[in-house]
Design a protein around this motif. Structure first.
Motif, PDB file in Angstrom:
ATOM      1  N   ALA A  11       0.827  -1.213   0.000  1.00 14.72           N
ATOM      2  CA  ALA A  11       0.000   0.000   0.000  1.00 14.72           C
ATOM      3  C   ALA A  11       0.863   1.265   0.000  1.00 14.72           C
ATOM      4  CB  ALA A  11      -0.983  -0.028   1.158  1.00 14.72           C
ATOM      5  N   ASP A  12       0.677   2.129   1.001  1.00 13.45           N
ATOM      6  CA  ASP A  12       1.395   3.408   1.020  1.00 13.45           C
ATOM      7  C   ASP A  12       2.615   3.368   1.932  1.00 13.45           C
ATOM      8  OD1 ASP A  12      -0.045   3.239   3.379  1.00 13.45           O
ATOM      9  OD2 ASP A  12      -0.453   5.386   3.458  1.00 13.45           O
ATOM     10  N   ARG A  13       3.151   2.196   2.173  1.00 12.79           N
ATOM     11  CA  ARG A  13       4.344   2.067   3.022  1.00 12.79           C
ATOM     12  C   ARG A  13       5.611   2.353   2.214  1.00 12.79           C
ATOM     13  NH1 ARG A  13       1.431   1.651   7.380  1.00 12.79           N
ATOM     14  NH2 ARG A  13       0.733  -0.377   8.084  1.00 12.79           N
ATOM     15  N   ALA A  46      12.701   1.580  -0.969  1.00 10.74           N
ATOM     16  CA  ALA A  46      11.596   0.910  -1.662  1.00 10.74           C
ATOM     17  C   ALA A  46      10.301   1.616  -1.293  1.00 10.74           C
ATOM     18  CB  ALA A  46      11.524  -0.558  -1.266  1.00 10.74           C
ATOM     19  N   ALA A  47       9.353   1.631  -2.217  1.00 10.79           N
ATOM     20  CA  ALA A  47       8.066   2.261  -1.978  1.00 10.79           C
ATOM     21  C   ALA A  47       6.960   1.362  -2.509  1.00 10.79           C
ATOM     22  CB  ALA A  47       7.998   3.629  -2.651  1.00 10.79           C
ATOM     23  N   GLY A  48       5.860   1.297  -1.774  1.00 12.73           N
ATOM     24  CA  GLY A  48       4.712   0.514  -2.209  1.00 12.73           C
ATOM     25  C   GLY A  48       3.977   1.215  -3.340  1.00 12.73           C
ATOM     26  N   PRO A  49       2.979   0.553  -3.904  1.00 11.28           N
ATOM     27  CA  PRO A  49       2.250   1.136  -5.044  1.00 11.28           C
ATOM     28  C   PRO A  49       1.307   2.279  -4.662  1.00 11.28           C
ATOM     29  CG  PRO A  49       1.299  -0.968  -4.430  1.00 11.28           C
ATOM     30  CD  PRO A  49       2.527  -0.792  -3.592  1.00 11.28           C
ATOM     31  N   GLY A  50       0.977   2.402  -3.387  1.00 11.40           N
ATOM     32  CA  GLY A  50       0.045   3.434  -2.947  1.00 11.40           C
ATOM     33  C   GLY A  50      -1.326   2.848  -2.676  1.00 11.40           C
ATOM     34  N   LYS A  51      -2.232   3.723  -2.262  1.00 17.08           N
ATOM     35  CA  LYS A  51      -3.610   3.299  -2.016  1.00 17.08           C
ATOM     36  C   LYS A  51      -4.400   3.335  -3.326  1.00 17.08           C
ATOM     37  CE  LYS A  51      -3.809   4.779   2.758  1.00 17.08           C
ATOM     38  NZ  LYS A  51      -4.460   5.655   3.734  1.00 17.08           N
ATOM     39  N   LYS A  52      -5.624   2.870  -3.269  1.00 12.61           N
ATOM     40  CA  LYS A  52      -6.457   2.746  -4.463  1.00 12.61           C
ATOM     41  C   LYS A  52      -6.576   4.069  -5.223  1.00 12.61           C
ATOM     42  CE  LYS A  52     -10.962   1.049  -5.881  1.00 12.61           C
ATOM     43  NZ  LYS A  52     -12.229   0.511  -5.443  1.00 12.61           N
ATOM     44  N   ASP A  53      -6.845   5.157  -4.519  1.00 13.56           N
ATOM     45  CA  ASP A  53      -7.050   6.452  -5.166  1.00 13.56           C
ATOM     46  C   ASP A  53      -5.855   7.391  -5.013  1.00 13.56           C
ATOM     47  OD1 ASP A  53      -9.601   5.648  -5.898  1.00 13.56           O
ATOM     48  OD2 ASP A  53     -10.477   6.383  -4.026  1.00 13.56           O
ATOM     49  N   GLU A  54      -4.788   6.951  -4.321  1.00 14.09           N
ATOM     50  CA  GLU A  54      -3.620   7.796  -4.075  1.00 14.09           C
ATOM     51  C   GLU A  54      -2.340   7.038  -4.386  1.00 14.09           C
ATOM     52  OE1 GLU A  54      -3.480   9.559  -0.148  1.00 14.09           O
ATOM     53  OE2 GLU A  54      -5.643   9.401   0.007  1.00 14.09           O
ATOM     54  N   PRO A  55      -1.753   7.256  -5.563  1.00 11.56           N
ATOM     55  CA  PRO A  55      -0.477   6.590  -5.846  1.00 11.56           C
ATOM     56  C   PRO A  55       0.639   7.190  -4.991  1.00 11.56           C
ATOM     57  CG  PRO A  55      -1.079   8.071  -7.629  1.00 11.56           C
ATOM     58  CD  PRO A  55      -2.228   8.048  -6.672  1.00 11.56           C
ATOM     59  N   THR A  56       1.690   6.430  -4.773  1.00 12.83           N
ATOM     60  CA  THR A  56       2.825   6.888  -3.982  1.00 12.83           C
ATOM     61  C   THR A  56       3.571   7.973  -4.762  1.00 12.83           C
ATOM     62  OG1 THR A  56       3.028   4.656  -3.090  1.00 12.83           O
ATOM     63  CG2 THR A  56       4.880   6.113  -2.750  1.00 12.83           C
ATOM     64  N   THR A  57       3.949   9.061  -4.070  1.00  7.59           N
ATOM     65  CA  THR A  57       4.647  10.163  -4.738  1.00  7.59           C
ATOM     66  C   THR A  57       6.158  10.076  -4.606  1.00  7.59           C
ATOM     67  OG1 THR A  57       4.347  11.542  -2.779  1.00  7.59           O
ATOM     68  CG2 THR A  57       2.718  11.772  -4.517  1.00  7.59           C
ATOM     69  N   VAL A  58       6.665   9.355  -3.595  1.00  9.46           N
ATOM     70  CA  VAL A  58       8.119   9.210  -3.464  1.00  9.46           C
ATOM     71  C   VAL A  58       8.564   7.970  -4.231  1.00  9.46           C
ATOM     72  CG1 VAL A  58       8.251  10.376  -1.233  1.00  9.46           C
ATOM     73  CG2 VAL A  58       7.966   7.909  -1.292  1.00  9.46           C
ATOM     74  N   LYS A  59       9.825   7.972  -4.632  1.00  4.95           N
ATOM     75  CA  LYS A  59      10.364   6.827  -5.377  1.00  4.95           C
ATOM     76  C   LYS A  59      11.723   6.469  -4.814  1.00  4.95           C
ATOM     77  CE  LYS A  59      11.981   9.906  -9.057  1.00  4.95           C
ATOM     78  NZ  LYS A  59      11.828  11.074  -8.269  1.00  4.95           N
ATOM     79  N   PRO A  60      12.186   5.255  -5.038  1.00  4.64           N
ATOM     80  CA  PRO A  60      13.512   4.865  -4.548  1.00  4.64           C
ATOM     81  C   PRO A  60      14.587   5.839  -5.033  1.00  4.64           C
ATOM     82  CG  PRO A  60      12.330   2.945  -5.296  1.00  4.64           C
ATOM     83  CD  PRO A  60      11.503   4.142  -5.681  1.00  4.64           C
ATOM     84  N   ILE A  83      10.483   1.477   8.296  1.00  3.69           N
ATOM     85  CA  ILE A  83       9.329   1.297   7.423  1.00  3.69           C
ATOM     86  C   ILE A  83       8.233   2.191   7.982  1.00  3.69           C
ATOM     87  CG2 ILE A  83       8.503  -0.776   8.631  1.00  3.69           C
ATOM     88  CD1 ILE A  83       7.601  -1.766   5.784  1.00  3.69           C
ATOM     89  N   MET A  84       7.675   3.028   7.108  1.00  2.00           N
ATOM     90  CA  MET A  84       6.693   4.021   7.564  1.00  2.00           C
ATOM     91  C   MET A  84       5.670   4.268   6.471  1.00  2.00           C
ATOM     92  SD  MET A  84       8.994   7.492   7.177  1.00  2.00           S
ATOM     93  CE  MET A  84      10.376   6.832   8.067  1.00  2.00           C
ATOM     94  N   ARG A  85       4.584   4.914   6.854  1.00  2.00           N
ATOM     95  CA  ARG A  85       3.591   5.333   5.878  1.00  2.00           C
ATOM     96  C   ARG A  85       4.128   6.546   5.137  1.00  2.00           C
ATOM     97  NH1 ARG A  85      -1.282   2.983   6.182  1.00  2.00           N
ATOM     98  NH2 ARG A  85      -1.819   1.917   8.105  1.00  2.00           N
ATOM     99  N   GLU A  86       3.712   6.709   3.912  1.00  2.00           N
ATOM    100  CA  GLU A  86       4.151   7.872   3.141  1.00  2.00           C
ATOM    101  C   GLU A  86       3.716   9.173   3.818  1.00  2.00           C
ATOM    102  OE1 GLU A  86       4.298   9.374  -1.438  1.00  2.00           O
ATOM    103  OE2 GLU A  86       2.424   8.523  -0.723  1.00  2.00           O
ATOM    104  N   SER A  87       2.618   9.160   4.533  1.00  2.00           N
ATOM    105  CA  SER A  87       2.150  10.370   5.223  1.00  2.00           C
ATOM    106  C   SER A  87       3.077  10.791   6.367  1.00  2.00           C
ATOM    107  CB  SER A  87       0.732  10.162   5.750  1.00  2.00           C
ATOM    108  OG  SER A  87       0.684   9.092   6.660  1.00  2.00           O
TER     109      SER A  87
END
Length: 95
Positions: A11-13, A46-60, A83-87
């Motif tokens: 998810a958004d991890r 590493a970054a997860g794909p994001g939530k359903k309506d919110e893609p992850t904005t950070v990248k490796p 390991i943390m949430r993108e927020s």
């Protein structure tokens, strides 16, 4: 990022490699281990794909700032990561 991390966050991890703690002050005073501050800066590994309506904005490879007590410390192959949430990420630092 010499080694390849075999963990994929969900998810958004985001997995962050913390920057090393400061050894000296700008004035040249050596900081003892007991007085070192927890780093609040690190590199996204590493970054997860994001939530359903919110893609992850950070990248490796992004250098980020995060809260002092953000994330959960994990150890993988002898390396320490958070390991943390993108927020929990406060900003992306330009290089």
């Amino acid at each position: 990022m010499a080694n390849k991390l075999n963990i994929t966050p969900l998810a958004d991890r985001v997995i962050v490699k913390p920057a090393p703690a400061e050894e000296k002050t700008k004035g040249g005073i050596i900081i003892p281990d007991t007085a070192k501050e927890k780093p609040q800066k690190g590199t996204v590994v590493a970054a997860g794909p994001g939530k359903k309506d919110e893609p992850t904005t950070v990248k490796p490879g992004d250098t980020v700032l995060y809260g002092k007590y953000a994330g959960t410390e994990i150890s993988f192959d002898g390396e320490d990561y958070l390991i943390m949430r993108e927020s929990d990420i406060l900003a992306i630092v330009p290089e």
